[in-house]
Design a protein around this motif. Structure first.
Motif, PDB file in Angstrom:
ATOM      1  N   GLY A 318       9.583  14.133 -54.336  1.00 37.45           N
ATOM      2  CA  GLY A 318      10.556  13.922 -54.468  1.00 37.45           C
ATOM      3  C   GLY A 318      11.232  12.991 -53.101  1.00 37.45           C
ATOM      4  O   GLY A 318      12.516  12.330 -53.945  1.00 37.45           O
ATOM      5  N   ALA A 319      10.755  13.021 -52.272  1.00 37.47           N
ATOM      6  CA  ALA A 319      11.014  12.164 -51.144  1.00 37.47           C
ATOM      7  C   ALA A 319      10.240  10.750 -51.147  1.00 37.47           C
ATOM      8  O   ALA A 319      10.749  10.156 -50.409  1.00 37.47           O
ATOM      9  N   GLY A 320       9.993  10.771 -52.159  1.00 35.29           N
ATOM     10  CA  GLY A 320       8.622   9.714 -52.451  1.00 35.29           C
ATOM     11  C   GLY A 320       7.663  10.037 -51.913  1.00 35.29           C
ATOM     12  O   GLY A 320       6.958   8.104 -51.339  1.00 35.29           O
ATOM     13  N   VAL A 321       7.105  10.625 -51.104  1.00 37.06           N
ATOM     14  CA  VAL A 321       6.067  10.187 -50.694  1.00 37.06           C
ATOM     15  C   VAL A 321       4.813  10.996 -51.774  1.00 37.06           C
ATOM     16  O   VAL A 321       4.548  11.778 -52.228  1.00 37.06           O
ATOM     17  N   ASP A 322       3.162  10.079 -51.965  1.00 37.14           N
ATOM     18  CA  ASP A 322       2.467   9.879 -52.225  1.00 37.14           C
ATOM     19  C   ASP A 322       1.312  10.557 -50.848  1.00 37.14           C
ATOM     20  O   ASP A 322       1.640  10.399 -49.705  1.00 37.14           O
TER      21      ASP A 322
END
Length: 429
Positions: A318-322
């Motif tokens: 949800g924080a945009g982390v891959d």
């Protein structure tokens, strides 16, 4: 401009570039394109090693420069290290290395002392990535740490194979024992299902005095489910980003690269993966393939790729982390924001999912746990803000003389039919 699905944009160190490291000739690699886009969209300068100037990765709007360096995967490690150091000098500042294949991951790990100046990468025991990439090495680690894996034999001679065949249960699966089969003639072309004793002995006659294969228990797809884990582990093997999902289709069918997959929450599987990585002391990005065997209720580890997986962009929190963003943030001293994974999100590799779908429908196979409707879709190639990689992929895929379409047709015909008795057929692990 930083892009994130969370309320707070990610803030990477934009003074530290990324370098996509790939050894071997596989220009249509969507994972490399995904990594260029993932960090490039955050404003990180991106570089990549490419086969030529017209690969999909080389034409991405997010790539600052392509270093054209055709390799085969048969080069001596010292030559590969020299080439990396030369690229590092041309970049002119420390860069985060993002390996896309086992050769690259192993070379980096085994030459950490030399590469540690111009590059940033997770520090790991130098011999561990090679052992994990080896089918025999991985199986031995699984046994040592109590991680379920398919029953496996390691014949040392043709006579060993004859004795094994007398008591073996067919069908079974043959795989090359070591990761670096491109350095010599491989015994088998990838994962191969063998249906009869006679078929095994016929194939084994071509494997030489010292067969470079493992013979593994066959896990029937009718009684199994294919699961994947992608994660990034920081120092002390702490999971800073960990994701689980289900593989819906692969190409070649049931044995190859992921063509279609969903994000599915699986705390049991996440715990199993985190525990194993902690036990072996690995740090960095991992791509794991496991098969849930409904006959005994256990997840069995099939492959441990000590590097970024081609389908890593399926997974984002949800924080945009891959996993690639997590590695860059961690290695540059930034915190890695936590968040829930995007349950129900789907990933499609456009050029291989259609033939995979046809083959799977012919076989009547359906995947358990795949949601009826996706919460969102991530395409491997097509992106509205970066069209050229998709167009380049299409041009190379369908151009006259290209091998890709013929290989798809040939594999589809082979994959949709039952293997004749005694001959290798499509594998299911």
């Amino acid at each position: 401009m930083a892009r994130s699905t969370g309320s707070v944009p990610l803030d990477p160190d934009r003074d530290v570039p990324g370098l996509i490291v790939k050894f071997g000739d596989y220009p249509l690699h969507h994972g490399g394109v995904g990594a260029v886009r993932s960090l490039g969209r955050l404003g990180v300068p991106m570089y990549a090693i490419t086969e030529d100037r017209y690969t999909p990765a080389a034409v991405s709007r997010y790539l600052r420069r392509a270093f054209v360096w055709p390799t085969t995967g048969t080069e001596e490690p010292e030559r590969l290290v020299e080439g990396l150091l030369s690229i590092g000098r041309r970049i002119g500042r420390p860069a985060v290395l993002v390996p896309t294949d086992e050769e690259a991951a192993v070379v980096i790990a085994e030459h950490q002392g030399v590469l540690g100046g111009p590059f940033l990468f997770p520090k790991v025991d130098a011999g561990l990535p090679r052992r994990l990439a080896s089918k025999q090495g991985l199986h031995e680690l699984c046994v040592e740490h109590g991680i379920p894996s398919p029953a496996t034999a390691f014949p040392q001679s043709y006579d060993d194979i004859v004795r094994f065949a007398d008591t073996a249960r067919f069908p079974l699966v043959a795989k090359n024992r070591e990761a670096f089969v491109r350095r010599e003639r491989p015994a088998v072309n990838g994962t191969t299902r063998i249906t009869t004793r006679e078929g095994l002995l016929t194939l084994a006659r071509d494997w030489g005095e010292h067969p470079g294969v493992i013979l593994q228990e066959y896990l029937p797809r009718e009684q199994a489910e294919d699961w994947i884990v992608h994660a990034y582990f920081g120092r002390d093997s702490t999971p800073l980003a960990l994701f689980t999902g289900v593989k819906v289709r692969s190409w070649p069918p049931h044995a190859g690269m992921t063509a279609n997959a969903y994000v599915v929450d699986n705390p049991e599987l996440a715990d199993l993966a985190a525990r194993f990585v902690k036990q072996i002391g690995f740090t960095g990005i991992v791509d794991l393939d496991l098969r849930f065997d409904r006959r005994d209720g256990r997840y069995k580890l099939l492959d441990f790729n000590p590097r970024m997986g081609a389908q890593f962009r399926l997974f984002e929190n949800g924080a945009g982390v891959d996993v690639v963003r997590a590695m860059h943030l961690d290695l540059t001293g930034r915190g890695v924001p936590e968040g829930e994974q995007r349950a129900g999100h789907r990933y499609i590799v456009e050029n291989i999912d259609l033939p995979a779908l046809i083959a799977y429908r012919r076989s009547g196979y359906t995947t358990p746990h795949a949601p009826a409707r996706a919460s969102g879709i991530e395409l491997a190639w097509l992106a509205g803000d970066d069209l050229r990689p998709f167009l380049t992929m299409l041009a190379r895929f369908v151009r006259p003389g290209a091998k890709h379409l013929y290989q798809l047709w040939r594999t589809n015909r082979r994959g949709s039919a039952a293997a004749p008795a005694g001959r290798p057929g499509p594998a299911t692990t």
